[in-house]
Design a protein around this motif. Structure first.
Motif, PDB file in Angstrom:
ATOM      1  N   LEU A   1      24.890  92.425 -14.920  1.00  0.00           N
ATOM      2  CA  LEU A   1      23.739  92.484 -15.745  1.00  0.00           C
ATOM      3  C   LEU A   1      22.558  93.404 -14.980  1.00  0.00           C
ATOM      4  CD1 LEU A   1      23.715  88.873 -17.114  1.00  0.00           C
ATOM      5  CD2 LEU A   1      24.606  91.279 -18.443  1.00  0.00           C
ATOM      6  N   ASP A   2      22.293  93.095 -13.706  1.00  0.00           N
ATOM      7  CA  ASP A   2      21.389  93.653 -12.994  1.00  0.00           C
ATOM      8  C   ASP A   2      21.538  95.196 -12.882  1.00  0.00           C
ATOM      9  OD1 ASP A   2      20.055  91.369 -12.831  1.00  0.00           O
ATOM     10  OD2 ASP A   2      20.756  91.104 -10.610  1.00  0.00           O
ATOM     11  N   ALA A   3      22.757  95.609 -12.522  1.00  0.00           N
ATOM     12  CA  ALA A   3      22.948  97.189 -12.426  1.00  0.00           C
ATOM     13  C   ALA A   3      22.685  97.825 -13.931  1.00  0.00           C
ATOM     14  CB  ALA A   3      24.330  97.449 -11.973  1.00  0.00           C
ATOM     15  N   SER A   4      23.254  97.098 -14.951  1.00  0.00           N
ATOM     16  CA  SER A   4      22.980  97.719 -16.333  1.00  0.00           C
ATOM     17  C   SER A   4      21.541  97.863 -16.568  1.00  0.00           C
ATOM     18  CB  SER A   4      23.806  96.871 -17.206  1.00  0.00           C
ATOM     19  OG  SER A   4      23.586  97.300 -18.529  1.00  0.00           O
ATOM     20  N   GLU A   5      20.718  96.873 -16.411  1.00  0.00           N
ATOM     21  CA  GLU A   5      19.539  96.780 -16.627  1.00  0.00           C
ATOM     22  C   GLU A   5      18.685  98.028 -15.805  1.00  0.00           C
ATOM     23  OE1 GLU A   5      17.470  95.467 -19.086  1.00  0.00           O
ATOM     24  OE2 GLU A   5      19.295  94.863 -19.995  1.00  0.00           O
ATOM     25  N   ALA A   6      19.224  97.935 -14.429  1.00  0.00           N
ATOM     26  CA  ALA A   6      18.376  99.008 -13.656  1.00  0.00           C
ATOM     27  C   ALA A   6      18.646 100.437 -14.278  1.00  0.00           C
ATOM     28  CB  ALA A   6      19.073  98.910 -12.364  1.00  0.00           C
ATOM     29  N   ARG A   7      19.878 100.604 -14.578  1.00  0.00           N
ATOM     30  CA  ARG A   7      20.082 101.848 -15.177  1.00  0.00           C
ATOM     31  C   ARG A   7      19.393 102.338 -16.643  1.00  0.00           C
ATOM     32  NH1 ARG A   7      25.350 100.837 -13.278  1.00  0.00           N
ATOM     33  NH2 ARG A   7      26.142 100.017 -15.341  1.00  0.00           N
ATOM     34  N   LYS A   8      19.261 101.437 -17.386  1.00  0.00           N
ATOM     35  CA  LYS A   8      18.538 101.486 -18.672  1.00  0.00           C
ATOM     36  C   LYS A   8      17.105 101.639 -18.179  1.00  0.00           C
ATOM     37  CE  LYS A   8      16.956  98.585 -22.521  1.00  0.00           C
ATOM     38  NZ  LYS A   8      17.380  97.274 -23.481  1.00  0.00           N
ATOM     39  N   ASP A   9      16.358 100.728 -17.242  1.00  0.00           N
ATOM     40  CA  ASP A   9      14.941 101.188 -16.628  1.00  0.00           C
ATOM     41  C   ASP A   9      14.948 102.670 -16.135  1.00  0.00           C
ATOM     42  OD1 ASP A   9      14.308  98.557 -17.760  1.00  0.00           O
ATOM     43  OD2 ASP A   9      14.583  97.613 -15.772  1.00  0.00           O
ATOM     44  N   GLY A  10      15.791 103.024 -15.652  1.00  0.00           N
ATOM     45  CA  GLY A  10      16.017 104.396 -14.775  1.00  0.00           C
ATOM     46  C   GLY A  10      15.798 105.523 -15.691  1.00  0.00           C
ATOM     47  N   ARG A  11      16.250 105.343 -17.094  1.00  0.00           N
ATOM     48  CA  ARG A  11      16.223 106.259 -18.084  1.00  0.00           C
ATOM     49  C   ARG A  11      14.804 106.318 -18.844  1.00  0.00           C
ATOM     50  NH1 ARG A  11      21.298 104.642 -21.628  1.00  0.00           N
ATOM     51  NH2 ARG A  11      20.467 102.923 -22.860  1.00  0.00           N
ATOM     52  N   GLN A  12      13.963 105.271 -18.714  1.00  0.00           N
ATOM     53  CA  GLN A  12      13.007 105.209 -19.549  1.00  0.00           C
ATOM     54  C   GLN A  12      12.033 106.095 -19.237  1.00  0.00           C
ATOM     55  OE1 GLN A  12      12.867 103.142 -22.406  1.00  0.00           O
ATOM     56  NE2 GLN A  12      14.744 102.579 -21.898  1.00  0.00           N
TER      57      GLN A  12
ATOM     58  N   LEU B   1      40.773  98.092 -13.516  1.00  0.00           N
ATOM     59  CA  LEU B   1      41.241  98.160 -15.147  1.00  0.00           C
ATOM     60  C   LEU B   1      40.239  98.018 -16.042  1.00  0.00           C
ATOM     61  CD1 LEU B   1      44.461  96.186 -14.727  1.00  0.00           C
ATOM     62  CD2 LEU B   1      44.339  98.594 -14.636  1.00  0.00           C
ATOM     63  N   VAL B   2      39.335  97.361 -15.478  1.00  0.00           N
ATOM     64  CA  VAL B   2      37.920  97.059 -16.599  1.00  0.00           C
ATOM     65  C   VAL B   2      37.161  98.046 -16.994  1.00  0.00           C
ATOM     66  CG1 VAL B   2      35.711  95.649 -16.710  1.00  0.00           C
ATOM     67  CG2 VAL B   2      37.543  94.529 -15.467  1.00  0.00           C
ATOM     68  N   GLU B   3      37.112  99.203 -16.287  1.00  0.00           N
ATOM     69  CA  GLU B   3      36.259 100.425 -16.778  1.00  0.00           C
ATOM     70  C   GLU B   3      36.895 100.920 -17.963  1.00  0.00           C
ATOM     71  OE1 GLU B   3      34.411 104.372 -14.658  1.00  0.00           O
ATOM     72  OE2 GLU B   3      34.432 102.482 -13.643  1.00  0.00           O
ATOM     73  N   GLY B   4      38.138 101.080 -17.991  1.00  0.00           N
ATOM     74  CA  GLY B   4      38.728 101.530 -19.367  1.00  0.00           C
ATOM     75  C   GLY B   4      38.913 100.729 -20.272  1.00  0.00           C
ATOM     76  N   LEU B   5      38.153  99.440 -20.343  1.00  0.00           N
ATOM     77  CA  LEU B   5      38.257  98.487 -21.557  1.00  0.00           C
ATOM     78  C   LEU B   5      36.763  98.301 -22.006  1.00  0.00           C
ATOM     79  CD1 LEU B   5      40.297  95.532 -20.120  1.00  0.00           C
ATOM     80  CD2 LEU B   5      41.263  97.605 -21.555  1.00  0.00           C
ATOM     81  N   SER B   6      36.516  98.339 -23.341  1.00  0.00           N
ATOM     82  CA  SER B   6      35.521  98.276 -24.189  1.00  0.00           C
ATOM     83  C   SER B   6      35.601  97.224 -25.174  1.00  0.00           C
ATOM     84  CB  SER B   6      34.916  99.577 -24.611  1.00  0.00           C
ATOM     85  OG  SER B   6      33.702  99.430 -25.242  1.00  0.00           O
TER      86      SER B   6
ATOM     87  N   LEU C   1      23.606 105.799 -18.261  1.00  0.00           N
ATOM     88  CA  LEU C   1      24.365 104.756 -18.990  1.00  0.00           C
ATOM     89  C   LEU C   1      24.343 103.295 -18.792  1.00  0.00           C
ATOM     90  CD1 LEU C   1      27.342 107.147 -20.022  1.00  0.00           C
ATOM     91  CD2 LEU C   1      25.409 106.807 -21.314  1.00  0.00           C
ATOM     92  N   LYS C   2      24.206 102.386 -19.761  1.00  0.00           N
ATOM     93  CA  LYS C   2      24.269 101.181 -19.262  1.00  0.00           C
ATOM     94  C   LYS C   2      25.726 100.850 -19.100  1.00  0.00           C
ATOM     95  CE  LYS C   2      22.361  97.950 -21.650  1.00  0.00           C
ATOM     96  NZ  LYS C   2      21.842  97.025 -22.848  1.00  0.00           N
ATOM     97  N   GLY C   3      26.576 101.257 -19.483  1.00  0.00           N
ATOM     98  CA  GLY C   3      28.336 101.112 -19.494  1.00  0.00           C
ATOM     99  C   GLY C   3      29.034 102.106 -19.591  1.00  0.00           C
ATOM    100  N   PRO C   4      30.128 102.458 -19.293  1.00  0.00           N
ATOM    101  CA  PRO C   4      31.300 103.421 -19.818  1.00  0.00           C
ATOM    102  C   PRO C   4      31.511 103.579 -21.145  1.00  0.00           C
ATOM    103  CG  PRO C   4      32.293 101.586 -18.537  1.00  0.00           C
ATOM    104  CD  PRO C   4      30.853 101.434 -18.445  1.00  0.00           C
ATOM    105  N   GLY C   5      31.184 102.734 -21.864  1.00  0.00           N
ATOM    106  CA  GLY C   5      31.492 102.468 -23.274  1.00  0.00           C
ATOM    107  C   GLY C   5      30.426 102.646 -24.081  1.00  0.00           C
ATOM    108  N   GLU C   6      29.239 103.004 -23.618  1.00  0.00           N
ATOM    109  CA  GLU C   6      27.817 103.150 -24.442  1.00  0.00           C
ATOM    110  C   GLU C   6      27.818 104.555 -25.074  1.00  0.00           C
ATOM    111  OE1 GLU C   6      23.041 102.568 -24.005  1.00  0.00           O
ATOM    112  OE2 GLU C   6      23.960 103.372 -22.300  1.00  0.00           O
TER     113      GLU C   6
END
Length: 774
Positions: A51-62, A272-277, A157-162
């Protein structure tokens, strides 16, 4: 003394590691069970990092910058950016329009974008590229043939599936876009509704509790053979304390091996998680790193739990030199401390629950209360199975074999289904809470889909643009009718306030057939004017008032006044609700009555009706609006909507439930295999004496079905009681008293499938060669 204890623990490790094939099978089964639980616990310990990494990338593109009066001056590295996201089949697509102020090679770029897109070019995420490849023209049409010139990197990106894109434009200015000097700005976090906080706490407790129960169950695999081996040690001179420390050494080795297995499963799984959405949730592999103190807690607590459970189990067994007294009549289980756990859990939920539905939530207190109740329900299962099976008499031979086995030792059967019991109990409570919170979070929009399926709007410079605007939507596939009108805003001719602002009112211009859809006009002819009073005092207009049509803008930017006088023949009527839930008010005029050729800030609005049941028509409407046309928008109408926070929690629950169900299924397979391995010799003896294999197979099924039935009944009752307590805590009413039925059926079906899947091994262990022994 410590040296002696360590030597005895080491002796237990030697028995586990050097006990031949049988010892290694027992150790590996325990390690496999513990490893599955450890892998899931490590995954759960990684959630904060994800969650922290996802929010950090989201803030980084603001973007850092501004628009309007506060905008920074253009420079060689600045750029303009406007929001232009869209929705495709309920999937939110994040979108931005970009325009460089100077050379595109020098302009500031969002994270993950290597090439600044020129007008007509776009950079897309891998998920959006896949959507464009699979959905074809229906989605690609929305991008007006824009050429894909790059891929957004993970840091953007927040995640690979965004699904996301950056589209180049040449139509932006500081009135409609931000001037960006750099990227990277911390966004604000909106507080969660207390009901959602309770839902998250219960969800985490319910999802993690079965894992802990399964780990505690796994360390007791092979308990009967271990007890007989300890009896042999008593025969050669070991005392009771020594045998317990040897047993602790055995399970300590198996649990440590389980930690290694769990770490390997975790490492393999994260790759294997990165390939799942799943739904809208996707995770990068690099983000799945356990929080250090949570990971240390897992590594520490798992061996402690393993040793503690083993020693607790041995306290109820009298191991003597001549045998184990567990196989005879044992002391009946006591119920008082089990009920005490439930009572303490109920008391904690009542005490720590919020005083009212809007007050703060004590997460730790509620979590402890839920866990104690679930522990109590799980602890009641062995007692309930023991009591019920003592009353069972008679029946077919397969039934008698099963009930006699349960009467002799019901503990193993109860432990095998304890994970399912706690999972179903928690799921029932969670489902009841989830249904009630969903009802509360499903906000009514006030939309009237019987009057319009969508509302399209676009900024225009002249009323002559209304006709082509309406024609574009009328020609859209699936559209049956379009009613268009012009909307604007006018200021009253009154003295401005200290800041230069004047009260104003909206105006709407359309033909009589369109005005009849908006308001209750009664008789109407070209040249008529109507007034709908506002529900508030400011901006009330009356016949004879003079209005300034120069546009709704800041006083410093105000153009020369464009005056228009509301005729004295204007009729005043009551307010009417718009199809999108807004209240219509202000001035409603026919084209001949109101000349707005010199007005500014006009919008064309279209009420669109479509073919009923055609879901793709919404996508066609969005394609008509497009993306590069930032001035245009399509609002799809629906009766209700869910808050975005609730949708995120619902998706997370879906993912967590899948992981837990897979873990429970795996635990049942391992547990069933262990039971069959323990009974291999007895089953072979029965077959050698002529017992039919079908009878033995049915007895194994009955032996599983009886504890499962008791466990599901206990889980349904306990889960419903827990659900009622939680609903009372958030001030909600029970919306589904029968929530346990589908969950009970799912738990029963899962157990039956696992049991049927174990039948091939059952046939193998009933061969006569199972009589061989050393």
């Amino acid at each position: 003394m410590i040296r002696t204890w360590l030597r005895e623990l080491g002796l237990g490790v030697r028995f586990a590691a050097g006990g031949g094939r049988s010892g290694w099978v027992r150790t590996l089964l325990t390690a496999a069970g513990v490893g599955i639980g450890v892998a899931v616990l490590l995954l759960a310990a990684s959630v904060p990092t994800v969650l922290d990494a996802s929010e950090a990338r989201k803030d980084g593109r603001q973007p850092v910058g501004g628009m309007g009066e506060d905008v920074a001056p253009p420079g060689p590295t600045t750029a303009l950016m406007a929001w232009s996201g869209t929705t495709f089949r309920d999937t939110e697509v994040v979108g931005r329009l970009l325009q460089a102020d100077g050379d595109r090679e020098e302009a500031v770029r969002p994270p993950g974008v290597a090439h600044f897109p020129a007008p007509g070019e776009m950079v897309v995420s891998p998920a959006l590229r896949e959507m464009l490849d699979t959905e074809g023209e229906l989605l690609a049409e929305r991008f007006r043939g824009a050429e894909i010139v790059g891929t957004i990197g993970p840091e953007g990106l927040k995640g690979p599936g965004e699904p996301a894109y950056y589209l180049g434009s040449d139509a932006l200015d500081t009135d409609n876009a931000w001037r960006v000097t750099e990227f990277g700005m911390e966004g604000g976090q909106s507080p969660l509704d207390p009901a959602l906080v309770v839902l998250i706490v219960v969800m985490l407790s319910v999802l993690l509790m079965p894992i802990v129960v399964f780990v505690a169950t796994a360390v007791r695999f092979g308990g009967e053979r271990r007890d007989r081996r300890l009896a042999a040690l008593r025969l050669v001179g070991a005392d009771i304390a020594m045998t317990r420390r040897i047993a602790a050494g055995e399970v300590l080795f198996a649990s440590m091996l389980g930690l290694v297995v769990g770490a390997l499963l975790f490492l393999v799984g994260r790759e294997l998680v990165e390939g799942l959405s799943i739904s809208t949730i996707s995770v990068y592999t690099a983000d799945i790193v356990p929080v250090w103190w949570l990971g240390a807690l897992v590594v520490t607590l798992v061996p402690v739990i393993a040793v503690g459970v083993t020693l607790a189990a041995l306290r109820g067994v009298a191991i003597g030199p001549l045998g184990v007294f567990r196989e005879g009549t044992t002391r009946r289980r006591r119920v008082w401390w089990r009920l005490l756990l439930v009572a303490v859990g109920v008391a904690m939920l009542v005490y720590f629950g919020p005083d009212d539905p809007g007050s703060a939530v004590n997460e730790w207190g509620i979590s402890a209360g839920v866990l104690l109740m679930l522990c109590g329900i799980t602890a009641l299962l062995p007692w309930a199975v023991e009591r019920v099976v003592t009353w069972m008499r008679g029946g077919p031979l397969s039934w008698q074999l099963a009930t006699r086995r349960l009467q002799m030792n019901s503990g193993m059967a109860a432990r095998a289904v304890s994970g399912v019991t706690v999972a179903v109990a928690g799921a029932v409570a969670l489902h009841m809470l989830f249904a009630a919170v969903e009802t509360a979070q499903r906000k009514p929009t006030g939309h009237d889909e019987s009057r319009a399926r969508a509302v399209a709007s676009s900024l225009i410079d002249d009323t002559a643009e209304l006709g082509p605007f309406v024609d574009r939507y009328a020609a859209t596939e699936g559209v049956t009718s379009v009613r268009g009108y012009v909307r604007g805003y006018a200021d009253l001719d009154v003295t401005p306030d200290a800041e230069g602002h004047r009260p104003g009112t909206p105006f709407h211009i359309g033909e009589c057939r369109v005005l009849r859809e908006l308001i209750e006009t009664g008789s109407c002819a070209d040249g008529d004017v109507f007034v709908v009073p506002a529900s508030f005092d400011e901006g009330v207009v009356e016949p004879g008032d003079r209005l300034d049509l120069s546009g709704y803008s800041e006083p410093s930017d105000r153009a020369e006044p464009v005056w228009w006088t509301l005729p004295g023949t204007a009729r005043t009527i009551g307010d009417v609700e718009a199809p999108n839930g807004d209240l219509y008010y202000g001035v409603f005029a026919t084209p001949a009555a109101m000349d707005v050729s010199d007005a500014s800030d006009l919008s064309a609005v279209a009420l669109v009706t479509t073919v009923p049941g055609d879901e793709d028509v919404v996508e066609h409407l969005r394609n008509t609006a497009g993306l590069s046309e930032w001035r245009e928008d399509v609002q799809v109408l629906s009766d209700t909507r869910l808050t975005s926070q609730f949708v995120t929690i619902r998706n997370a629950l879906f993912v967590g439930a899948i992981v837990v169900m897979l873990m429970i299924a795996a635990s049942m397979v391992v547990s069933t295999l262990e039971q069959l391995r323990e009974r291999k010799r007895q089953l072979s003896v029965l077959v050698a004496f002529g017992t039919r294999r079908g009878t033995l197979g049915a007895s194994v099924l009955w032996q599983t079905a009886v504890p499962v039935g008791i466990g599901l009944a206990l889980a349904s009752a306990g889960g419903t009681a827990l659900g009622v307590l939680l609903l009372d805590m958030v001030g909600a009413e029970v919306t589904d008293w029968l929530a346990f039925l589908p969950l009970t059926a799912a738990g029963l079906g899962m157990i039956l499938l696992v049991t049927v899947a174990s039948l091939p091994m059952l046939w193998r262990v009933m061969r006569p060669d199972g009589l061989r022994t050393e």
